[in-house]
Scaffold this active site. Structure first.
Site, short mmCIF file in Angstrom:
data_model
loop_
_atom_site.label_atom_id
_atom_site.label_comp_id
_atom_site.label_asym_id
_atom_site.label_seq_id
_atom_site.Cartn_x
_atom_site.Cartn_y
_atom_site.Cartn_z
N ASP A 1 -0.45 2.89 9.87
CA ASP A 1 -0.40 4.29 9.43
C ASP A 1 -1.78 4.81 9.08
OD1 ASP A 1 -0.76 2.69 7.24
OD2 ASP A 1 0.59 3.81 5.92
N GLU A 2 -2.82 4.24 9.66
CA GLU A 2 -4.20 4.64 9.35
C GLU A 2 -4.84 5.33 10.55
OE1 GLU A 2 -5.34 1.08 6.20
OE2 GLU A 2 -5.95 0.89 8.31
#
Length: 434
Positions: free
Chosen positions: A320-321
């Site tokens: 999720d980066e």
């Protein structure tokens, strides 16, 4: 005597004639020797190997004419009648002949008698004639005719060999085109260069091609063009696969590191490290399919939100980066961009009986010219953890090695905004931490 015009203009015969690629003197020693022998053996001032076209006599070899071709109407041409009948022709006194008396050379006194035999090639086409002309009245005998007929066999062999050699050379050039084009495709030359190479070779080969060769050339061009276009598409697909994150379509980690360094090298700039808050909770409670949908939606909005920034690089680092590279931007401008993204990248997910509000935490770092992308990315990563420590859904600016000033103290808070429609829940509820 019937007009020879239709026989001379027969398309199949003209195609056969064109295949020899002779439109005048062949410059061939063997053919020159044939006309020299004809002139001596028959004691004639003019001897010719004549390839006959409509109203045109082209001399592959000649003695006494002094020109590579002449233009005489078919109805007045001795050789045209030989082509039309396919039989030898002897004219003892052309000036007294009902047809040939009007021939310009006869009227001028240059020609008075003629003996010619048909030049038939190996395929049965009458290409023209072998003939001798005299400037005086003359009766030709069978021995004279036999000399010409013997020479016809030699001329036919020479012309056939010349055609085969020319065809082999043409085929070799066509094969070389294929090799060059395929090598260009294999070595990754741009599509436009490959097609230009093919087009240039076609311009070179087409004027010399006969009917069958033209078909072969067209087929080769079509196949090479299709191969080049397909290969270009495959390379494009492979490049996209190698550079794109398959879920979001953004730059993947490897391409992001490369493109980020390239974007910062000229003049420095800002880097935003974007992390999705509570994503683990969404994944654990709603399932990975819903989590993937969420990431794809946020990635699309992240990319569209930066569409107005020339040279911006947006990529997914993993999970999720995400990271954003803003070339040339300083602290204040980059902070304004980050604050807007924090406001826009808000969503909510229905997880069982709960609604999980999803936001992003963003870390900001600014690199001066010459700073490596990996260094400034690491600083932005640390700044992102500062945003999470202050409550998530914030922008926080870091200071690499304490050497860059903070634009403001603390983080940048973001008010809650109306959420997008919720994604459907999947999976069983479970604990979430991030």
């Amino acid at each position: 005597m019937e007009s020879p015009r239709s026989a001379v203009a027969d398309p199949a015969r003209l195609a056969a004639l064109a295949s020899y690629r002779l439109d005048g003197h062949a410059g061939d020693d063997d053919l020159d020797a044939v006309v020299a022998h004809m002139a001596r053996a028959l004691d004639a001032p003019i001897a010719v190997i004549n390839l006959v076209g409509p109203d045109l006599q082209c001399y592959a070899a000649e003695i006494g004419v002094g020109t590579p071709f002449t233009e005489v109407p078919d109805e007045l041409s001795f050789c045209a009648y030989v082509v039309a009948t396919g039989e030898p022709l002897a004219v003892d006194d052309a000036l007294a002949h009902p047809v040939f008396a009007d021939n310009p050379a006869v009227a001028a006194g240059a020609i008075r008698s003629y003996l010619g035999v048909p030049l038939v090639d190996a395929d049965g086409f009458v290409l023209g004639s072998l003939g001798v002309f005299d400037d005086d009245v003359r009766t030709f005998v069978d021995a004279d005719l036999e000399i010409l007929q013997i020479q016809v066999r030699l001329v036919r062999s020479v012309l056939s060999l010349r055609r085969q050699v020319a065809a082999h050379r043409w085929d070799a050039r066509l094969l070389a085109l294929q090799s060059r084009a395929l090598e260009s495709v294999a070595t990754g030359c741009p599509l436009e260069e490959v097609l230009d190479l093919v087009a240039a070779t076609v311009r070179e080969l087409a004027p010399e091609a006969d009917g069958q060769q033209r078909l072969a050339l067209d087929d080769t061009v079509a196949r090479l063009s299709a191969i080049a276009i397909d290969a270009d598409g495959w390379r494009g697909a492979l490049t996209r696969t190698a550079r794109q994150d398959p879920l979001t379509g953004l730059a993947n980690r490897g391409h992001l590191l490369e493109a980020g360094q390239e974007a910062l090298s000229p003049r420095g700039g800002a880097v935003l490290f974007v992390d999705v808050d509570r994503f683990k909770e969404v994944n654990d409670r709603a399932g990975h399919a819903v989590g993937d949908q969420l990431l794809a939606r946020l990635a699309g909005r992240l990319e569209s939100g930066l569409a107005t920034f020339p040279g911006a690089v947006v990529g997914r680092l993993g999970g999720d980066e995400f990271a954003v590279v803003l070339p040339g931007l300083g602290w204040d401008d980059a902070a304004a961009v980050g604050e807007r993204l924090v406001s826009e990248l808000v969503d909510q997910i229905e997880v069982g009986r709960r609604t999980v509000r999803v936001s992003v935490s963003i870390g900001l770092a600014v690199a001066e010219q010459g700073t490596t992308f990996t260094d400034v990315l690491a600083e932005a990563d640390l700044a992102m953890y500062g945003a999470k420590a202050r409550g998530r859904g914030l922008l926080h600016a870091g200071s690499r090695d304490g050497g860059l000033p903070m634009p403001r103290s603390g983080g940048y808070g973001v008010p809650s905004l109306p959420s997008l429609p919720s994604l459907p829940a999947q999976g069983a509820p479970g604990p979430g931490t991030r």
